[in-house]
Design a protein around this motif. Structure first.
Motif, short mmCIF file in Angstrom:
data_model
loop_
_atom_site.label_atom_id
_atom_site.label_comp_id
_atom_site.label_asym_id
_atom_site.label_seq_id
_atom_site.Cartn_x
_atom_site.Cartn_y
_atom_site.Cartn_z
N GLY A 1 0.82 -1.20 0.00
CA GLY A 1 0.00 0.00 0.00
C GLY A 1 0.85 1.25 0.00
O GLY A 1 2.04 1.21 0.34
N VAL A 2 0.26 2.35 -0.38
CA VAL A 2 0.89 3.66 -0.22
C VAL A 2 0.05 4.39 0.81
O VAL A 2 -1.12 4.68 0.58
N LEU A 3 0.67 4.63 1.97
CA LEU A 3 0.01 5.34 3.05
C LEU A 3 0.24 6.83 2.83
O LEU A 3 1.37 7.26 2.58
N ALA A 4 -0.82 7.62 2.91
CA ALA A 4 -0.72 9.07 2.76
C ALA A 4 -1.34 9.72 3.99
O ALA A 4 -2.40 9.31 4.47
N GLY B 1 1.20 22.47 9.15
CA GLY B 1 1.68 23.78 8.74
C GLY B 1 1.41 24.03 7.28
O GLY B 1 1.22 23.11 6.50
N PRO B 2 1.40 25.30 6.89
CA PRO B 2 1.04 25.66 5.51
C PRO B 2 2.05 25.20 4.46
O PRO B 2 1.69 25.03 3.30
N ALA B 3 3.31 25.00 4.83
CA ALA B 3 4.32 24.62 3.84
C ALA B 3 4.55 23.12 3.77
O ALA B 3 5.29 22.65 2.91
N ALA B 4 3.94 22.35 4.66
CA ALA B 4 4.18 20.91 4.71
C ALA B 4 3.35 20.19 3.65
O ALA B 4 2.15 20.38 3.56
N ALA B 5 4.01 19.36 2.89
CA ALA B 5 3.32 18.54 1.89
C ALA B 5 2.85 17.26 2.56
O ALA B 5 3.41 16.83 3.57
N PRO B 6 1.80 16.63 2.02
CA PRO B 6 1.41 15.33 2.55
C PRO B 6 2.56 14.33 2.41
O PRO B 6 3.37 14.44 1.50
N LEU B 7 2.60 13.38 3.31
CA LEU B 7 3.59 12.31 3.27
C LEU B 7 2.93 11.11 2.59
O LEU B 7 1.80 10.75 2.93
N ALA B 8 3.60 10.50 1.63
CA ALA B 8 3.09 9.30 0.96
C ALA B 8 4.24 8.30 0.88
O ALA B 8 5.26 8.58 0.26
#
Length: 145
Positions: free
Chosen positions: A16-19, A24-31
């Motif tokens: 799986g790819v966990l997202a 914070g406003p600059a943080a991208a989602p982690l996948a």
């Protein structure tokens, strides 16, 4: 896909790819790719390092998404999202062994478990209740090609 087909597909063996959202406003989602366990009607379970980025983000967000796919034609995928309903600080050795045997051949699973035995005390189990489902099965398109 029907709900039964989606659940059956998610219960299959896929990486799986966990997202999970960042903070914070600059943080991208982690996948990130991850092994997982699921039985139809049950919870999605992932094991991860207690102090990992994944664990921190999951704790902060209180939810995550998991996407699994079949890359070989006919392509299929299921994405499921929901709230975390439990974070368990102790992992049952039998549950960890079952996950290793789900993804690895028997002899390799035994070697993996022996080589990573310290993870029993370094990992946590995160359980998510699926709420939102998406899925597609491209079999009908593949049949026309």
């Amino acid at each position: 896909m029907s709900s039964t087909e989606r659940e059956r597909f998610l219960a299959g063996v896929h990486v799986g790819v966990l997202a999970v959202d960042g903070s914070g406003p600059a943080a991208a989602p982690l996948a990130v790719p991850i092994w997982y366990a699921y039985r139809p009607g049950g919870l999605v379970t992932v094991l991860t390092g207690r102090d990992s980025v994944k664990a921190g983000r999951i704790r902060a967000a209180g939810r995550f998404t998991l996407c699994v796919q079949q890359e070989q034609p006919p392509c299929r995928y299921v994405s499921v999202a929901g709230p975390v309903v439990a974070i368990e600080d102790r992992i049952d050795p039998a549950e960890r062994a079952a996950l290793a045997h789900r993804y690895l051949p028997p002899a390799t699973a035994l070697s993996y478990l022996a080589a990573t035995a310290e993870q029993l005390v370094a990992d946590i189990a995160v359980r998510m209740r699926p709420e939102r489902w998406l899925g597609a099965d491209f079999s009908s398109i593949a049949e026309r090609l």
